[in-house]
Design a protein around this motif. Structure first.
Motif, PDB file in Angstrom:
ATOM      1  N   LEU A 150       0.901  -1.234   0.004  1.00  0.00           N
ATOM      2  CA  LEU A 150       0.078  -0.090  -0.214  1.00  0.00           C
ATOM      3  C   LEU A 150       0.819   1.119   0.229  1.00  0.00           C
ATOM      4  CD1 LEU A 150      -2.922  -0.953   2.394  1.00  0.00           C
ATOM      5  CD2 LEU A 150      -3.038  -0.844   0.044  1.00  0.00           C
ATOM      6  N   ARG A 151       1.949   1.107   0.773  1.00  0.00           N
ATOM      7  CA  ARG A 151       2.895   2.313   0.681  1.00  0.00           C
ATOM      8  C   ARG A 151       3.582   2.263  -0.709  1.00  0.00           C
ATOM      9  NH1 ARG A 151       4.037   0.436   5.840  1.00  0.00           N
ATOM     10  NH2 ARG A 151       5.833  -0.742   5.141  1.00  0.00           N
ATOM     11  N   ASP A 152       4.059   1.293  -1.312  1.00  0.00           N
ATOM     12  CA  ASP A 152       4.776   1.198  -2.565  1.00  0.00           C
ATOM     13  C   ASP A 152       4.544  -0.072  -3.276  1.00  0.00           C
ATOM     14  OD1 ASP A 152       6.389   1.270  -4.717  1.00  0.00           O
ATOM     15  OD2 ASP A 152       8.338   1.073  -3.474  1.00  0.00           O
ATOM     16  N   PRO A 153       3.555  -0.154  -4.253  1.00  0.00           N
ATOM     17  CA  PRO A 153       3.092  -1.365  -4.944  1.00  0.00           C
ATOM     18  C   PRO A 153       4.130  -2.197  -5.427  1.00  0.00           C
ATOM     19  CG  PRO A 153       1.820   0.570  -5.688  1.00  0.00           C
ATOM     20  CD  PRO A 153       2.695   1.243  -4.844  1.00  0.00           C
ATOM     21  N   ALA A 154       5.264  -1.555  -5.737  1.00  0.00           N
ATOM     22  CA  ALA A 154       6.469  -2.321  -6.374  1.00  0.00           C
ATOM     23  C   ALA A 154       6.823  -3.133  -5.549  1.00  0.00           C
ATOM     24  CB  ALA A 154       7.390  -1.485  -6.763  1.00  0.00           C
ATOM     25  N   THR A 155       6.756  -3.443  -4.087  1.00  0.00           N
ATOM     26  CA  THR A 155       7.304  -4.093  -3.336  1.00  0.00           C
ATOM     27  C   THR A 155       6.810  -5.319  -3.289  1.00  0.00           C
ATOM     28  OG1 THR A 155       5.811  -3.275  -1.428  1.00  0.00           O
ATOM     29  CG2 THR A 155       8.015  -2.077  -1.469  1.00  0.00           C
ATOM     30  N   LEU A 156       5.610  -5.605  -3.841  1.00  0.00           N
ATOM     31  CA  LEU A 156       4.844  -6.896  -3.840  1.00  0.00           C
ATOM     32  C   LEU A 156       5.652  -8.010  -4.512  1.00  0.00           C
ATOM     33  CD1 LEU A 156       2.674  -8.626  -3.081  1.00  0.00           C
ATOM     34  CD2 LEU A 156       1.099  -7.775  -5.064  1.00  0.00           C
ATOM     35  N   ALA A 157       6.187  -7.470  -5.847  1.00  0.00           N
ATOM     36  CA  ALA A 157       7.046  -8.659  -6.584  1.00  0.00           C
ATOM     37  C   ALA A 157       8.187  -8.884  -5.650  1.00  0.00           C
ATOM     38  CB  ALA A 157       7.494  -7.891  -7.983  1.00  0.00           C
ATOM     39  N   GLY A 158       8.696  -8.079  -4.969  1.00  0.00           N
ATOM     40  CA  GLY A 158      10.211  -8.289  -4.297  1.00  0.00           C
ATOM     41  C   GLY A 158       9.776  -9.451  -3.294  1.00  0.00           C
ATOM     42  N   ARG A 159       8.504  -9.044  -2.437  1.00  0.00           N
ATOM     43  CA  ARG A 159       8.153 -10.018  -1.380  1.00  0.00           C
ATOM     44  C   ARG A 159       7.717 -11.323  -1.797  1.00  0.00           C
ATOM     45  NH1 ARG A 159       9.090 -12.354   2.981  1.00  0.00           N
ATOM     46  NH2 ARG A 159       7.172 -12.797   4.197  1.00  0.00           N
ATOM     47  N   LEU A 160       7.156 -11.410  -3.125  1.00  0.00           N
ATOM     48  CA  LEU A 160       6.977 -12.888  -3.554  1.00  0.00           C
ATOM     49  C   LEU A 160       8.201 -13.554  -3.942  1.00  0.00           C
ATOM     50  CD1 LEU A 160       3.577 -11.983  -5.729  1.00  0.00           C
ATOM     51  CD2 LEU A 160       3.764 -12.806  -3.373  1.00  0.00           C
ATOM     52  N   ALA A 161       9.314 -12.672  -4.509  1.00  0.00           N
ATOM     53  CA  ALA A 161      10.442 -13.389  -4.888  1.00  0.00           C
ATOM     54  C   ALA A 161      11.269 -13.884  -3.499  1.00  0.00           C
ATOM     55  CB  ALA A 161      11.204 -12.614  -5.584  1.00  0.00           C
ATOM     56  N   ALA A 162      11.241 -13.095  -2.388  1.00  0.00           N
ATOM     57  CA  ALA A 162      11.607 -13.644  -1.403  1.00  0.00           C
ATOM     58  C   ALA A 162      11.078 -14.687  -0.793  1.00  0.00           C
ATOM     59  CB  ALA A 162      11.887 -12.540  -0.357  1.00  0.00           C
ATOM     60  N   LEU A 163       9.604 -14.709  -0.645  1.00  0.00           N
ATOM     61  CA  LEU A 163       9.012 -16.024  -0.434  1.00  0.00           C
ATOM     62  C   LEU A 163       9.361 -17.251  -1.245  1.00  0.00           C
ATOM     63  CD1 LEU A 163       5.421 -14.758   0.234  1.00  0.00           C
ATOM     64  CD2 LEU A 163       6.866 -15.590   1.982  1.00  0.00           C
ATOM     65  N   ARG A 164       9.298 -16.958  -2.530  1.00  0.00           N
ATOM     66  CA  ARG A 164       9.702 -18.282  -3.274  1.00  0.00           C
ATOM     67  C   ARG A 164      11.158 -18.723  -2.914  1.00  0.00           C
ATOM     68  NH1 ARG A 164       8.228 -20.596  -7.625  1.00  0.00           N
ATOM     69  NH2 ARG A 164       6.758 -18.886  -8.188  1.00  0.00           N
ATOM     70  N   HIS A 165      12.142 -17.783  -2.726  1.00  0.00           N
ATOM     71  CA  HIS A 165      13.537 -18.171  -2.293  1.00  0.00           C
ATOM     72  C   HIS A 165      13.421 -18.927  -0.934  1.00  0.00           C
ATOM     73  CE1 HIS A 165      17.852 -17.796  -2.144  1.00  0.00           C
ATOM     74  NE2 HIS A 165      17.629 -17.153  -1.093  1.00  0.00           N
ATOM     75  N   ASN A 166      12.795 -18.416  -0.051  1.00  0.00           N
ATOM     76  CA  ASN A 166      12.719 -18.859   1.282  1.00  0.00           C
ATOM     77  C   ASN A 166      12.157 -20.378   1.340  1.00  0.00           C
ATOM     78  OD1 ASN A 166      14.330 -16.709   2.363  1.00  0.00           O
ATOM     79  ND2 ASN A 166      12.335 -15.770   3.142  1.00  0.00           N
ATOM     80  N   MET A 167      11.013 -20.345   0.416  1.00  0.00           N
ATOM     81  CA  MET A 167      10.451 -21.686   0.655  1.00  0.00           C
ATOM     82  C   MET A 167      11.252 -22.906  -0.228  1.00  0.00           C
ATOM     83  SD  MET A 167       6.622 -20.262  -0.850  1.00  0.00           S
ATOM     84  CE  MET A 167       5.910 -21.648  -1.164  1.00  0.00           C
ATOM     85  N   GLU A 168      11.886 -22.307  -1.269  1.00  0.00           N
ATOM     86  CA  GLU A 168      13.014 -23.334  -2.076  1.00  0.00           C
ATOM     87  C   GLU A 168      14.246 -23.738  -0.737  1.00  0.00           C
ATOM     88  OE1 GLU A 168      13.951 -21.125  -5.366  1.00  0.00           O
ATOM     89  OE2 GLU A 168      12.356 -21.749  -6.584  1.00  0.00           O
TER      90      GLU A 168
END
Length: 186
Positions: free
Chosen positions: A155-173
């Motif tokens: 909500l503060r910066d919509p561009a952060t969502l893609a980075g968060r999803l990439a971090a989640l993927r990396h952490n899940m792997e």
């Protein structure tokens, strides 16, 4: 601890419904094959304390007192996460599905404690893989309609969502690899 943003720090109010909708349903799926039998993987993923050992983000998880065994829907556990910026969050999770040795799923509750409006849904699906004693592990994350640090950041910066999803993927792997590696050397 993550807090909800001040409304004065948000984009224009006309943009909020679209930003809110962009986060709800955001998803990450990871599939790996591990050299462990399905019943062993089941025991590992339902021992929530081990998630704090494998995960680069979750550093502690434990069943809440009076949790029924075997694990079944309605059981709750607490988890603590640490993020790259050093901030931490604590959440309560409620099991939504537990079908041994096939599916283990839970909802991350926000401050409203409403399992129908979680901040996130996590799920493991275990299936047969080629070769004896091997299991296909499908691990998924879906952002729910509830409040979360990811929603506040988007909500503060919509561009952060893609980075968060990439971090989640990396952490899940990394978590799945650590689970398999830890068990291989026992």
């Amino acid at each position: 601890m993550h807090t909800m943003p001040d409304l004065n720090d948000l984009p224009g109010l006309d943009d909020l419904p679209a930003l809110y909708a962009a986060v709800t349903g955001a998803r990450v799926d990871v599939t790996v094959t591990v050299s462990l039998p399905r019943d062993r993987v089941w025991r590992l993923i339902t021992d929530v304390g081990l998630h704090g050992v494998w995960s680069p983000e979750c550093f502690h998880a434990s069943w809440l007192p009076d949790t029924p065994q075997p694990v079944r829907p309605g059981a709750r556990f607490a988890a603590r996460n640490r993020y790259p910026d050093g901030s931490e969050s604590q959440v309560v999770c409620q099991v939504t599905e537990a079908v041994a040795p096939v599916v283990f799923a839970w909802a991350v509750l926000d401050g409203r404690d409403d399992v129908a409006r979680p901040s996130a849904l996590w799920r493991y699906e275990l299936g047969p893989a080629d070769g004896a004693g091997r299991t296909e592990v499908r691990h998924s994350f879906v952002h729910g309609p509830g409040n979360s640090g990811a929603r506040a950041a988007a909500l503060r910066d919509p561009a952060t969502l893609a980075g968060r999803l990439a971090a989640l993927r990396h952490n899940m792997e990394l978590s799945l690899a650590a689970m398999a590696r830890t068990e291989e050397y026992r």
